[in-house]
Design a protein around this motif. Structure first.
Motif, PDB file in Angstrom:
ATOM      1  N   LEU A 135      19.443 -28.792 -32.520  1.00 32.29           N
ATOM      2  CA  LEU A 135      19.362 -29.096 -31.171  1.00 32.29           C
ATOM      3  C   LEU A 135      17.919 -29.103 -30.626  1.00 32.29           C
ATOM      4  O   LEU A 135      16.792 -28.206 -31.049  1.00 32.29           O
ATOM      5  CB  LEU A 135      20.162 -28.137 -30.107  1.00 32.29           C
ATOM      6  CG  LEU A 135      21.751 -28.287 -30.233  1.00 32.29           C
ATOM      7  CD1 LEU A 135      21.955 -27.149 -29.607  1.00 32.29           C
ATOM      8  CD2 LEU A 135      21.674 -29.421 -29.767  1.00 32.29           C
ATOM      9  N   PRO A 136      17.361 -29.683 -29.357  1.00 34.63           N
ATOM     10  CA  PRO A 136      15.882 -29.470 -29.035  1.00 34.63           C
ATOM     11  C   PRO A 136      15.511 -28.459 -28.078  1.00 34.63           C
ATOM     12  O   PRO A 136      16.772 -26.878 -28.120  1.00 34.63           O
ATOM     13  CB  PRO A 136      16.094 -29.769 -27.675  1.00 34.63           C
ATOM     14  CG  PRO A 136      17.371 -31.603 -27.598  1.00 34.63           C
ATOM     15  CD  PRO A 136      18.466 -30.739 -28.938  1.00 34.63           C
ATOM     16  N   TRP A 163      14.923 -26.377 -26.254  1.00 35.59           N
ATOM     17  CA  TRP A 163      15.078 -25.840 -24.902  1.00 35.59           C
ATOM     18  C   TRP A 163      16.005 -25.527 -24.573  1.00 35.59           C
ATOM     19  O   TRP A 163      16.570 -24.096 -24.185  1.00 35.59           O
ATOM     20  CB  TRP A 163      14.967 -26.446 -24.042  1.00 35.59           C
ATOM     21  CG  TRP A 163      14.790 -27.908 -23.885  1.00 35.59           C
ATOM     22  CD1 TRP A 163      16.435 -28.255 -23.254  1.00 35.59           C
ATOM     23  CD2 TRP A 163      14.773 -29.490 -24.268  1.00 35.59           C
ATOM     24  NE1 TRP A 163      16.267 -29.272 -23.697  1.00 35.59           N
ATOM     25  CE2 TRP A 163      15.657 -29.918 -24.312  1.00 35.59           C
ATOM     26  CE3 TRP A 163      13.402 -29.036 -24.867  1.00 35.59           C
ATOM     27  CZ2 TRP A 163      15.193 -31.491 -24.322  1.00 35.59           C
ATOM     28  CZ3 TRP A 163      13.614 -30.532 -25.225  1.00 35.59           C
ATOM     29  CH2 TRP A 163      14.195 -31.661 -24.921  1.00 35.59           C
ATOM     30  N   SER A 164      17.202 -25.475 -25.409  1.00 36.20           N
ATOM     31  CA  SER A 164      18.144 -25.432 -25.484  1.00 36.20           C
ATOM     32  C   SER A 164      19.005 -24.714 -26.318  1.00 36.20           C
ATOM     33  O   SER A 164      20.303 -24.453 -25.785  1.00 36.20           O
ATOM     34  CB  SER A 164      19.301 -26.807 -24.807  1.00 36.20           C
ATOM     35  OG  SER A 164      19.882 -27.248 -25.988  1.00 36.20           O
ATOM     36  N   ASP A 165      18.775 -23.834 -27.078  1.00 35.19           N
ATOM     37  CA  ASP A 165      19.705 -23.424 -28.622  1.00 35.19           C
ATOM     38  C   ASP A 165      19.594 -22.147 -28.068  1.00 35.19           C
ATOM     39  O   ASP A 165      18.274 -21.315 -27.477  1.00 35.19           O
ATOM     40  CB  ASP A 165      18.906 -23.644 -29.340  1.00 35.19           C
ATOM     41  CG  ASP A 165      19.453 -22.943 -30.440  1.00 35.19           C
ATOM     42  OD1 ASP A 165      19.772 -24.336 -31.163  1.00 35.19           O
ATOM     43  OD2 ASP A 165      19.314 -22.459 -30.370  1.00 35.19           O
TER      44      ASP A 165
END
Lengths: 274, 274, 274, 274
Positions: free
Chosen positions: B62-63, B65-67
């Motif tokens: 995932l990116p 920033w979203s993990d």
């Protein structure tokens, strides 16, 4: 050991094999009754032929039973020829690139079985590939490499013969490098027109393969395990066989891996024993 | 182009580089200001050294920033030496096996840059690996292969020299097979004791590399982009340099890929032009 | 049914419960022997306490056996108090937000069991939450909601009593709305200082709970299934019990859900039968 | 802000909107030019109508540009009516259940925009849903909840009117609870026969909406941003409008959220200011 199902005939919703039957492929992913591995939760995949020459493909790494996308796609997509697979990993990590079916151009391939000592023979197997086939390799499974090797050996022109050569070559490699060869497999592959399957093992334990008519006349499915308990419906394909599903219906042939006589496992092992 | 940050010194929470600064690595994954690729959303990874000789590793697709896992781990884990990376894919699909840092035994490696014509030289690069290094390859990136090649060439004994040999060899391959060689890289690697980094390019466009003291005396971080706007803090490392962070503090050296003179890109291109 | 393991004592590598034992949690994810569901492949999670008051957390949706991150983290992270869980989904889809342990501030919670008719009582359960607890709900599981309800009812001040009130309240709701109540559970929860667990069922089929000393004196683990075959080591905790692991060692108490007498399942069912 | 594209007309391969155009939806996921958020990498989704009344759906959490499944499906699936979406998360974590389009029975819905103060009004919004709609909620986004609210208010019978009531009701809630209301949206929704879209904002900054003929006569697509630079092709739909694509072609109407006069934002704010 994995589980798979394939179909050729009048267009059929994928769910007829994947989700609806009593022992659907999704059901088998949770609890396969004949397979050695009880759970096939290391991903799944679909390859189906539609309007285009090359198949569509959908693969993912979650257990098949919990993937909403799979259920929706299997319910919407109708195809005259498709392959579906649930995976129990033996070689290669759990990731999409290692999920079956593998696709190369118009060809698709999926596999249930094992190649012993794969770690020892992987490198010379890869060395047989020309640049195009080598660069097409994106995963780390024995199955993908066997598929590429069969393509290299002429799968496009002589499907069964090329697969027999590929399997025979792998046996030879294994004998040379490890002194033994054990391959167990049921594989299905297709160019979108004809559906092929082989059942084979170097020993007495070839993974199962069954065929049954399904839907309109002339339509058949091939499965690693029967999709329901109607015992009369399912014909077990004997080990050492190839099955060809085409517009002429179901045809069968012997499947004999091509190898030099002196390298046959039995001969070699006898020699070693002697 | 990817982005990375590495640290050596007194134990530090990973979040001090990964999530907290104004231009933290997570912030850079969304919007890198100096990198050519605005978004680094094709996965991320951490390698950190703790009680054991081999590093811990956490990678996902995932990116960054979203993990949520990344945020929690960066907040909990404290380490005296760690590497962190956010990826913008050039070669190799988005999957965990292709995310940096790569780890082999006690060694870790991460990379920002590009090797032109990688598809043409991948195969001979792989052919240089002995069986152990060959079998250690699980992904399809140029970065992982460069790391394995450097290990093959002696990274464990002569880290900077082996990396220089590996890069030089790749240039030679590229010149032989494509008539040109372009490599741009900033790489960091470590055995858990010393932290190494190199900045290099065959042309004038080496990716940036900065160093700054961080935390207690003798602790430093190395980054592909400054983590904040304090311009006085960050020292830009010139292209063609290696940086060594050890118990003796920060040291620098020239980084010159080893290649035969007659195969230097300029020479070869002149020859071709002539 | 899920599987879990928890530990309190001298700092211990998580792998001592998660990956190393003969029946480690990862092993159980593949094949649990006492649980009703053979496979726990719908995700997993860790919550561990370290330097900070709030726990670290790592959750993901792949089967635990195939997740490289889990193996690396369990090998690196050492903690004096941690919870680990593998999931077989009953309510709520397979996604990280539905994986245990759930965390709220310094509190963590994980659960194995089932609440019958959850779909009918979910809404009034949610309605009991104040805004802060309501907004903290991110998934769709019964387990997360039971945790938030216990927090609402005072878990922070009176852990066992608040859990008993929450469970009793859920039983009442179920009786009112469906005429029956069936809850089976073994849950573990902690504030980072003390580790609590309860084993309870409205019928004779409470999921199992075992305790055993582990490592240095005064250190214990609690598990849904023994981690090895040393039968003498594992003490089965009887149904209707709470276990408290603190600096005073292992303590036990009765666990009686608090509900109005006239609404007890037996009474109500008798009344209905009459 | 997200990006989306929808189509109604003669059956069209999804790739004609999703992957092929110069500014295809996948291209926009990497770099949207008119949207406020440069990157839409928090997942994507498709809903398409085929042989069955309910749509097929495919959603995933990776950036659209790196998902092989998306590319293959968009290339294979042909549909007379479909919705496609790439997400930049504002409310709700990155997981499949939070990706658009949302589907309920035969209805599908996707949204680009924002509802300010959603955290404050989420609970009373949910309280308006009857049990069936409440239990259908699986994610945590404002968009899914707006869709369910519109269904509750009669979307099936009076699509545009019910959506106007839902939006008006949300404005009222926001005014009551926060003293202000700001909603910006372009949404598309369909029952498989007709395709609806609305563009609306409480202020002057409604997200963009464009329409263009595509393919055979009578076929149209609606997009949040033009798919190519042919400026003459794309008609910008004014804010405060609804678009209806049916067998009668493209129709437009005013879109005025229904709310009590005394609660109109301007009035309320005047009253507060007074």
């Amino acid at each position: 050991m994995c589980r798979w199902a394939a179909y050729r005939g009048e267009p059929l919703y994928l769910e007829e094999l994947v989700t609806s039957p009593a022992h659907s492929l999704i059901e088998q992913s949770h609890c396969a009754t004949k397979a050695k591995t009880a759970t096939n939760a290391d991903g799944f995949g679909l390859a189906w032929y539609g309007d285009r020459p090359e198949p569509g493909r959908f693969r993912d790494v979650l257990p098949a039973w919990s993937d909403c996308n799979l259920k929706s796609l299997a319910r919407q997509i109708r195809s005259p020829l498709f392959l579906a697979h649930v995976r129990a990993a033996t070689h290669g990590s759990t990731r999409r690139d290692n999920c079956h079916p593998f696709v190369h151009g118009i060809w698709s391939f999926m596999h249930n079985g094992q190649i012993d000592h794969f770690d020892r023979i992987r490198r010379p197997m890869e060395s047989m590939l020309d640049d195009d086939h080598f660069n097409a390799r994106v995963g780390t499974t024995d199955s993908e490499l066997l598929f590429l090797l069969a393509l290299q050996f002429g799968l496009r022109e002589r499907p069964i013969a090329a697969m027999a050569e590929a399997v025979g070559f792998v046996e030879q490699l294994s004998l040379h490098l490890t002194g033994a060869a054990r391959i167990r497999m049921t594989a299905a592959f297709s160019d979108g027109v004809t559906l092929y399957a082989v059942r084979y093992s170097t020993d007495e334990h070839a993974p199962t393969l069954f065929a049954a008519p399904m839907g309109p006349k002339g339509s058949y499915c091939l499965v690693s395990e029967p999709l329901d308990d109607e015992k009369d419906t399912w014909v077990e394909i004997p080990a050492g066989s190839a099955v060809i599903l085409s517009e002429n219906g179901l045809d069968a042939a012997e499947f004999n891996p091509v190898r030099e006589r002196s390298l046959q496992p039995e001969a070699r092992l006898e020699a070693m024993a002697g």
